[in-house]
Design an enzyme around this catalytic site. Sequence first.
Site, PDB file in Angstrom:
ATOM      1  N   ASN A   1      -8.166   8.645  -3.140  1.00  0.00           N
ATOM      2  CA  ASN A   1      -9.588   8.344  -3.065  1.00  0.00           C
ATOM      3  C   ASN A   1     -10.191   8.679  -1.702  1.00  0.00           C
ATOM      4  O   ASN A   1     -11.324   8.301  -1.412  1.00  0.00           O
ATOM      5  CB  ASN A   1      -9.816   6.859  -3.367  1.00  0.00           C
ATOM      6  CG  ASN A   1      -9.333   6.487  -4.744  1.00  0.00           C
ATOM      7  OD1 ASN A   1      -9.583   7.196  -5.708  1.00  0.00           O
ATOM      8  ND2 ASN A   1      -8.615   5.385  -4.848  1.00  0.00           N
TER       9      ASN A   1
ATOM     10  N   HIS B   1      -9.488   7.505   1.188  1.00  0.00           N
ATOM     11  CA  HIS B   1      -9.544   6.379   2.100  1.00  0.00           C
ATOM     12  C   HIS B   1      -8.141   6.110   2.615  1.00  0.00           C
ATOM     13  O   HIS B   1      -7.148   6.475   1.979  1.00  0.00           O
ATOM     14  CB  HIS B   1     -10.091   5.132   1.401  1.00  0.00           C
ATOM     15  CG  HIS B   1     -11.522   5.246   1.003  1.00  0.00           C
ATOM     16  ND1 HIS B   1     -11.974   4.915  -0.255  1.00  0.00           N
ATOM     17  CD2 HIS B   1     -12.609   5.672   1.679  1.00  0.00           C
ATOM     18  CE1 HIS B   1     -13.278   5.126  -0.331  1.00  0.00           C
ATOM     19  NE2 HIS B   1     -13.680   5.585   0.834  1.00  0.00           N
TER      20      HIS B   1
ATOM     21  N   CYS C   1     -11.582   2.005   5.063  1.00  0.00           N
ATOM     22  CA  CYS C   1     -11.539   2.864   6.243  1.00  0.00           C
ATOM     23  C   CYS C   1     -11.493   4.305   5.778  1.00  0.00           C
ATOM     24  O   CYS C   1     -10.559   4.710   5.077  1.00  0.00           O
ATOM     25  CB  CYS C   1     -10.315   2.538   7.096  1.00  0.00           C
ATOM     26  SG  CYS C   1     -10.149   3.544   8.589  1.00  0.00           S
TER      27      CYS C   1
END
Length: 397
Positions: free
Chosen positions: A276, A278, A313
């Site tokens: 994804n 991240h 993040c």
Amino acid sequence: MAAFSYPASYNIFRCSSNRDNHDHKQKLNNIRIVGASGRSSTKADTLSQMAGVANTFNSISNPVVENGCIAKEELRQNIPTKKQSVDRHRQGIIIEGGVGYRLTVVIRSYEVGPDKSATLESILNLLQETALNHVWMSGLLGNGFGATRGMVRNNLIWVVSRMQVQIDHYPIWGEIVEIDTWVGGSGKNGMRRDWLIRSQATGHVFARATSTWVMMNQQTRRLSKMPEEVRAEISPWFIEKQAIKEECPEKIIKLDNKARYMNSNLKPKRSYLDMNHHVNNVKYPRWMLETIPDEILESHQLSSIILEYRKECGSSEIVQSLCQPDEDGILKDGLRQNNDISLLNGFSLASEILGSFEKLPLRYTHLLQAAGERQNEEIVRGRTTWNRKMPIMPFST
């Protein structure tokens, strides 16, 4: 098991024209086998084997080929639509009366550190894989990273909010371990997932872990209530059993820039990103542990870690890792755990008392936060506990 993950749809096309197929057949016919003897026989056998492989591929791929294109990644994955009891490819079976899952794995050479024992990151990766395999075998997996079909229809994703891992002993290279996992309810709209890692040979428990998950709307990025459709899917799998019992979870305080140890300007590497895009939550402890003093890492090993996830993040984030010894090295009973302290309530400490201090656990509080324009925005809070290293000894049966 990314901290913030969402289902992504992929369409991979592998197309070839009739001319390409004709050219490929011509290349097969023009193959020359170099050998001193039996040249024609070897060539015929090789071509026969290649033709057999091609026929096998064609028999598998024909149902998903249209105009020479393979268009469905879901069919390549072959995600089960019904509950499976045994998965020989993943060495997994359904247990606990048909609702739990057990994965059997061997600790690989690339999963251990210099002491030949599995690293924390390897253990977290195994927990993640076991959880995803559990959903896979349940027959509920939709088009997402652990999301059920009902969640996909409601545009929902799982978000891990808290995780705790307790490690009594680390498995070593070549050791075969069994990892059990199961799920249960957590409040009205959450889910708990637990794990247990043990030696297959002795049954000795190496580690326990528990985590809490909530649902988030993929588009609004806001937490969501659990739809009845999803509750009906997952509630039959719930078990009222906990790997780690927490009557009152300990609160982790927020650190500031006055923390004793700090590591700034951390940037996610490409290898840190999940599907994804991240940072995978398994990578966060790596940043936390880099702030632990070298002398502690050499003499102690991690026995417990608690992670409280605050935000996702991304690949462009700049991260700052903060670390502070708990209570500035003072334990709750008033004893200092720093080796350079020689007073206790005004009295001199005997050498035997100092020696006993070395056996006490060390605890640190951690914080990963965004730097730059999004300065001081929390990503993950953490707490680690460290015990003095013990020699690796075989466990008796």
